[in-house]
Write a protein that holds these residues in place. Structure first.
Motif: not given
Length: 383
Positions: A145-151, A204-208
């Protein structure tokens, strides 16, 4: 085994050089504070895997389930299968493998793959689980997947919520770096890929969601990725044997070449050509993994004690295998060059990984003599 008992073409491995290569990469990882998880698809040999683990590798990476099964049979207890597993036959085998490998992880880049693995593990009960590494595309344009992406973050949420799965982190193969022109460009490509991976883990970490592992995978970039801020693991594979591609990228020197195909000169059809009994079925048809690769199939190796132990001469060092059919390798002989029918040559493949897969066994030399013969246990394990 005596010298005369070695028939050609034969894949010969210099154990002294393998041990030195294994130690050097383990030392690099240890000094830089990263985990080392070598890719065993290069050597396919439990004996080499044991050397790597004894030197400090945390586990192994493999490409396919079949390889994982071979190394599990050999007692390896920590395996990453760096390939999406799709279909009921593979999921059933994965469940069986999870029952006997204490630390097993898989790569995914879609919810469909993750959900299929989760369902298969849940269906058998017993508390089975596997780790998951989400694959990120840092420029190879193959999987991920694209780096640091929503997906990417969405898939991390899905994996973290699925039963029987443990999200371990993110991984990539920064193979695009092999198209770099020179050391500085290679270093830049490696740094860019590492930065994208660290940013992906941070998203990912920022999303908890916990994301402890940031894993890079390439021999050519290992010396740059190890120690890059935020990178926690490297997964080089080719370094155990090395090849002409690694020489070209500066990740190996002549003395680091641990494997060669020993072949016999069977014909001198013209002064410009020597024919050996190793063609594409021994050397593969792969070009060097470099920008604007030459259209050859390998080259005669420089002198080495190991290859001298099986009768290979080094006096044609550097001469390329300019043409190859299935069973014939045609070496370009420079003006005044001499090679006699019956002479043996050690040929360094452009890409050692697929070359190993073509041989049933390797002849092992150490201390300038033949010491063993190892079956290539994971050969042909493509499912």
């Amino acid at each position: 085994m005596t010298l005369g008992a070695l028939d050609t073409p034969a894949l010969v491995v210099d154990l002294d050089v393998v041990r030195a290569n294994v130690a050097a990469m383990a030392d690099l990882a240890r000094e830089r504070g990263v985990a080392l998880r070598p890719h065993a698809k290069t050597h396919k040999l439990p004996q080499v895997a044991r050397l790597q683990l004894d030197a400090g590798a945390v586990g192994l990476t493999v490409a396919k389930l079949g390889e994982a099964e071979v190394f599990a049979d050999a007692g390896v207890e920590d395996l990453l299968i760096a390939y999406p597993l799709v279909g009921e036959p593979k999921l059933g085998r994965l469940v069986a493998l999870a029952r006997r490998v204490p630390r097993l992880a898989v790569a995914v880049d879609s919810a469909e793959v993750a959900e299929g693995i989760s369902r298969a593990l849940e269906a058998v009960g017993g508390g089975l689980s596997v780790g998951v590494r989400i694959e990120v595309d840092t420029g190879m344009r193959r999987l991920g997947l694209a780096p640091a992406s929503e997906q990417l973050v969405a898939l991390a949420r899905t994996v973290a919520a699925l039963p029987a799965l443990r999200l371990e982190g993110v991984m990539t193969h920064e193979g695009q770096a092999y198209q770099s022109d020179g050391e500085a460009e290679l270093a830049r490509a490696a740094a860019e890929a590492c930065d994208l991976m660290v940013a992906s883990a941070e998203a990912i970490r920022a999303a908890g969601i916990d994301c402890p592992v940031v894993s890079m995978g390439s021999t050519a970039t290992a010396r740059f990725a190890a120690g890059h801020p935020g990178v926690t693991e490297i997964r080089p594979g080719t370094y155990v044997f090395n090849d002409r591609s690694q020489l070209a990228h500066g990740s190996a020197r002549d003395g680091d070449l641990a494997a060669a195909v020993v072949a016999t000169v069977v014909s001198r059809p013209s002064p410009e050509v020597a024919c050996v009994d190793a063609g594409a079925k021994a050397l593969t048809s792969d070009r060097m993994i470099v920008r604007d690769a030459a259209a050859d199939y390998g080259a005669v190796a420089p002198g080495a004690a190991g290859w001298a132990a099986v009768g290979a001469t080094a006096r044609a060092a550097g001469w390329p295998v300019a043409r190859a059919s299935e069973e014939h390798g045609l070496i370009a002989v420079p003006p005044g060059g001499e090679l006699a029918v019956g002479e043996r040559l050690a040929l360094v493949p452009n890409h050692i990984c697929p070359a190993v897969n073509l041989f049933d066994a390797v002849t092992v030399v150490a201390g300038g003599r033949v010491v063993d013969r190892w079956p290539v246990a994971a050969r042909g394990r493509m499912t």
